[in-house]
Design a protein around this motif. Sequence first.
Motif, short mmCIF file in Angstrom:
data_model
loop_
_atom_site.label_atom_id
_atom_site.label_comp_id
_atom_site.label_asym_id
_atom_site.label_seq_id
_atom_site.Cartn_x
_atom_site.Cartn_y
_atom_site.Cartn_z
N VAL A 112 0.89 -1.25 0.06
CA VAL A 112 -0.03 -0.04 0.00
C VAL A 112 0.85 1.28 0.14
O VAL A 112 1.63 1.45 0.69
N HIS A 113 0.49 2.29 -1.10
CA HIS A 113 1.75 3.18 -1.26
C HIS A 113 0.79 4.37 -1.39
O HIS A 113 -0.04 4.42 -2.04
N ASP A 114 1.44 5.44 -0.56
CA ASP A 114 0.84 6.92 -0.64
C ASP A 114 1.19 7.61 -2.04
O ASP A 114 2.43 7.61 -2.54
N ALA A 115 0.21 7.91 -2.99
CA ALA A 115 0.57 8.58 -4.28
C ALA A 115 1.32 9.71 -3.90
O ALA A 115 1.89 10.42 -4.95
N ALA A 116 1.26 10.26 -2.90
CA ALA A 116 1.98 11.68 -2.60
C ALA A 116 3.46 11.37 -2.22
O ALA A 116 4.18 12.39 -1.63
N ARG A 117 3.95 10.13 -2.24
CA ARG A 117 5.29 9.78 -2.07
C ARG A 117 5.84 9.38 -3.46
O ARG A 117 6.07 8.05 -3.93
N PRO A 118 5.98 10.41 -4.23
CA PRO A 118 6.44 10.02 -5.83
C PRO A 118 7.89 9.48 -5.99
O PRO A 118 8.08 8.94 -7.15
N LEU A 119 8.70 9.71 -5.25
CA LEU A 119 10.24 9.55 -5.53
C LEU A 119 11.00 8.16 -4.80
O LEU A 119 11.97 8.21 -4.64
N VAL A 120 9.93 7.17 -4.40
CA VAL A 120 10.58 5.89 -3.72
C VAL A 120 11.74 5.39 -4.48
O VAL A 120 11.05 4.91 -5.51
N PRO A 121 12.70 5.20 -4.05
CA PRO A 121 13.70 4.39 -4.84
C PRO A 121 13.43 2.79 -4.85
O PRO A 121 12.79 2.46 -3.96
N VAL A 122 13.64 2.31 -5.95
CA VAL A 122 13.24 1.02 -6.16
C VAL A 122 13.87 -0.06 -5.21
O VAL A 122 13.06 -1.22 -4.84
N ASP A 123 14.89 0.25 -4.39
CA ASP A 123 15.77 -0.66 -3.58
C ASP A 123 14.82 -0.68 -2.16
O ASP A 123 14.80 -1.77 -1.60
N THR A 124 14.05 0.40 -1.93
CA THR A 124 13.20 0.29 -0.81
C THR A 124 12.11 -0.50 -1.06
O THR A 124 11.64 -1.42 -0.21
N VAL A 125 11.37 -0.38 -2.39
CA VAL A 125 10.34 -1.18 -2.64
C VAL A 125 10.61 -2.74 -2.70
O VAL A 125 10.02 -3.55 -1.93
N ASP A 126 11.87 -3.11 -3.18
CA ASP A 126 12.36 -4.40 -3.14
C ASP A 126 12.50 -4.91 -1.61
O ASP A 126 12.21 -6.09 -1.41
N ALA A 127 13.10 -4.14 -0.99
CA ALA A 127 13.48 -4.58 0.80
C ALA A 127 12.16 -4.89 1.20
O ALA A 127 12.12 -5.86 1.99
N VAL A 128 10.91 -4.19 1.03
CA VAL A 128 9.66 -4.30 1.50
C VAL A 128 9.09 -5.59 1.42
O VAL A 128 8.70 -6.52 1.89
N ILE A 129 9.03 -5.96 -0.14
CA ILE A 129 8.83 -7.13 -0.67
C ILE A 129 9.59 -8.35 -0.10
O ILE A 129 8.88 -9.18 0.37
N GLU A 130 10.68 -8.25 -0.10
CA GLU A 130 11.74 -9.29 0.12
C GLU A 130 11.21 -9.63 1.77
O GLU A 130 11.04 -10.82 2.13
N ALA A 131 11.11 -8.81 2.54
CA ALA A 131 10.69 -9.09 4.03
C ALA A 131 9.49 -9.57 4.17
O ALA A 131 9.26 -10.64 5.00
N VAL A 132 8.37 -9.24 3.46
CA VAL A 132 7.02 -10.08 3.30
C VAL A 132 7.40 -11.32 3.06
O VAL A 132 6.96 -12.31 3.57
N ARG A 133 8.09 -11.73 1.78
CA ARG A 133 8.10 -12.97 1.16
C ARG A 133 8.96 -13.87 2.11
O ARG A 133 8.79 -15.23 2.18
N ASP A 134 9.67 -13.27 2.97
CA ASP A 134 10.40 -14.13 4.15
C ASP A 134 9.63 -14.51 5.06
O ASP A 134 9.98 -14.95 6.35
N GLY A 135 8.25 -14.07 5.47
CA GLY A 135 7.52 -14.33 6.39
C GLY A 135 6.87 -13.35 7.18
O GLY A 135 5.98 -13.55 8.20
N ALA A 136 7.28 -11.91 7.09
CA ALA A 136 6.75 -11.16 7.91
C ALA A 136 5.23 -10.69 7.58
O ALA A 136 5.00 -10.39 6.38
N PRO A 137 4.28 -10.91 8.49
CA PRO A 137 3.02 -10.25 8.18
C PRO A 137 2.79 -8.83 7.72
O PRO A 137 1.84 -8.79 6.76
N ALA A 138 3.66 -8.10 8.18
CA ALA A 138 3.60 -6.56 7.73
C ALA A 138 4.87 -5.91 8.04
O ALA A 138 5.46 -6.27 8.77
N VAL A 139 5.18 -5.06 7.01
CA VAL A 139 6.49 -4.36 6.69
C VAL A 139 6.48 -3.25 6.41
O VAL A 139 5.65 -2.64 5.72
N VAL A 140 7.28 -2.19 7.37
CA VAL A 140 7.09 -0.87 6.95
C VAL A 140 8.61 -0.36 6.74
O VAL A 140 9.42 -0.55 7.48
N PRO A 141 8.78 0.65 5.80
CA PRO A 141 9.97 1.31 5.72
C PRO A 141 10.16 2.68 6.36
O PRO A 141 9.07 3.11 6.79
#
Length: 245
Positions: A112-141
């Motif tokens: 779930v992403h805020d439209a008002a955060r337009p400049l998030v680097p892809v590494d941050t996106v990937d880190a969140v996804i990886e943490a969920v896939r590793d078993g975390a029910p919820a992840v926040v940067p």
Amino acid sequence: MSEQTRTGRTAVVIPAAGRGVRLGPGAPKALRALNGTPMLIHAVRAMAASRAVSLVVVVAPPDGAPEVKNLLDAHALPERTDYLVVPGGDTRQESVRLGLEALPETIGTVLVHDAARPLVPVDTVDAVIEAVRDGAPAVVPALPLADTVKQVEPRAKGEPEPVVATPERARLRAVQTPQGFDRDTLVRAHETVTDDVTDDASMVEQLGAPVVVVPGHEEAFKVTRPLDLVLAEAVLARRRANDGF
């Protein structure tokens, strides 16, 4: 469908139905131009930059879905990512829920992403996804706080407010988006929690499920006030100069 297939697909829900009154009158915040391109388009591109993201669902103002669909069609977006526009609700929470309801069954990880955060680097996106896939029910940067924080007793606007506590700064974080979730956990949170909350991770916390933090990024700031637009333009100018962005 196998569990591996379901957890292997990731979608992003971008609630973009708000008007963003702190930026002043005019178009909704998500449609304000940043370097000549609506912030929403920048935000969608930021999410689609991750090769793990297969679908982006934009939740539009209730009467603005056709306009947002035309906007997405008019801008170059990665071909590997599908896009869907659905009408939103009266609140952010309702809009996210409507975005969740539009997801295909094959999606197991939801950002779930805020439209008002337009400049998030892809590494941050990937880190969140990886943490969920590793078993975390919820992840926040999130980022550590640079300023000392005071807890106060609220007063009427303009009146001095008494300080009641000074939280230990080392234990505090400023939370950003995208926030990532196991789909079933997020759906259960939206079905269960009726309180007015500021983010989806707070809903998962109320379920008693764990929420973990991964490092955020200083460029994932939220564009809320006119000065934020100036900063965002500066970041884009630096990216163009350094990376040809």
